[in-house]
Motif scaffolding. Structure first.
Motif, PDB file in Angstrom:
ATOM      1  N   PHE A   1      92.658  22.562  59.415  1.00 43.14           N
ATOM      2  CA  PHE A   1      92.349  22.649  60.798  1.00 43.14           C
ATOM      3  C   PHE A   1      90.886  23.495  60.833  1.00 43.14           C
ATOM      4  CE2 PHE A   1      95.704  25.573  59.341  1.00 43.14           C
ATOM      5  CZ  PHE A   1      94.924  26.902  59.151  1.00 43.14           C
ATOM      6  N   GLU A   2      90.415  23.192  62.020  1.00 43.22           N
ATOM      7  CA  GLU A   2      89.186  23.861  62.342  1.00 43.22           C
ATOM      8  C   GLU A   2      88.940  24.613  63.738  1.00 43.22           C
ATOM      9  OE1 GLU A   2      89.657  20.443  64.514  1.00 43.22           O
ATOM     10  OE2 GLU A   2      89.647  20.283  62.476  1.00 43.22           O
ATOM     11  N   GLU A   3      87.900  25.374  63.962  1.00 36.73           N
ATOM     12  CA  GLU A   3      87.544  25.821  64.762  1.00 36.73           C
ATOM     13  C   GLU A   3      86.059  25.689  65.445  1.00 36.73           C
ATOM     14  OE1 GLU A   3      90.843  29.489  65.098  1.00 36.73           O
ATOM     15  OE2 GLU A   3      88.719  30.155  65.197  1.00 36.73           O
ATOM     16  N   PHE A   4      85.924  25.523  66.738  1.00 36.49           N
ATOM     17  CA  PHE A   4      84.414  25.371  67.165  1.00 36.49           C
ATOM     18  C   PHE A   4      84.517  26.649  68.405  1.00 36.49           C
ATOM     19  CE2 PHE A   4      84.195  21.155  66.112  1.00 36.49           C
ATOM     20  CZ  PHE A   4      83.136  21.011  65.726  1.00 36.49           C
ATOM     21  N   LEU A   5      83.708  27.788  67.935  1.00 34.13           N
ATOM     22  CA  LEU A   5      83.840  28.955  68.899  1.00 34.13           C
ATOM     23  C   LEU A   5      82.193  29.098  69.186  1.00 34.13           C
ATOM     24  CD1 LEU A   5      86.202  31.137  67.160  1.00 34.13           C
ATOM     25  CD2 LEU A   5      86.702  29.778  69.225  1.00 34.13           C
ATOM     26  N   PRO A   6      81.940  29.599  70.643  1.00 34.09           N
ATOM     27  CA  PRO A   6      80.318  29.827  71.171  1.00 34.09           C
ATOM     28  C   PRO A   6      80.431  31.255  70.352  1.00 34.09           C
ATOM     29  CG  PRO A   6      82.227  30.188  72.979  1.00 34.09           C
ATOM     30  CD  PRO A   6      82.803  29.605  71.868  1.00 34.09           C
ATOM     31  N   VAL A   7      78.897  31.312  70.186  1.00 36.46           N
ATOM     32  CA  VAL A   7      78.650  32.403  69.565  1.00 36.46           C
ATOM     33  C   VAL A   7      77.500  33.210  70.466  1.00 36.46           C
ATOM     34  CG1 VAL A   7      76.786  33.617  67.917  1.00 36.46           C
ATOM     35  CG2 VAL A   7      78.635  31.735  67.071  1.00 36.46           C
TER      36      VAL A   7
END
Length: 156
Positions: A123-129
């Motif tokens: 699984f993966e996560e895209f998160l705003p920095v």
């Protein structure tokens, strides 16, 4: 990873985890997955449409990580390329990255629940920095973990 825990995934796949603990973990995983979905949906206009659509669905779950390639031409120009193989082949590229980190979350485990020899995408996560930067993190069945920071317009 903030929402999708490798440790929870491993515990759910171990025969020695009690039924009560499994129920707690499943509830926690479900709650965290819902929270992550809300964050991911805010990225609809920050990721290219084909990328958003791919990761809005199954992503690359069960694809094998074949190669990680780093192309470094200067401190401002380091590209990361992930070659994946599953029902088809993909090359996922991050241009001009500002951070690349590899960790092995299962390295010292003498009796791992999952194979340390195979790198299947879990699984993966895209998160705003911040307003211009995104974080991408992926966990693999071996315990491998990749973390990459990139400017949103530089993802392919």
């Amino acid at each position: 990873m903030k929402y999708l825990s490798y440790d929870a995934h491993v515990a759910l796949n171990m025969d020695c985890t009690s039924e009560i603990e499994v129920l707690k973990l499943e509830e926690e995983v479900s709650k965290n997955a819902k929270a992550y979905r809300k964050i991911f949906e805010t990225l609809v206009n920050r990721l290219p449409k084909p990328v958003f659509d791919r990761f809005n669905g199954w992503g690359f779950h069960d694809y094998e990580l074949v190669k990680v390639e780093i192309q470094h031409t200067s401190l401002l120009h380091t590209d990361i390329h992930l070659t994946l193989s599953g029902s088809d082949k993909w090359k996922v590229s991050f241009k001009d990255t500002s951070l690349f980190q590899f960790r092995h979350l299962n390295y010292h485990n003498e009796k791992p629940a999952l194979s340390r020899e195979l790198d299947y995408w879990l699984f993966e996560e895209f998160l705003p920095v911040d307003n211009a930067m995104l974080s991408f993190e992926a966990n693999f069945s071996s315990g491998g973990n990749l973390l990459i920071h990139f400017q949103m317009e530089r993802f392919q």
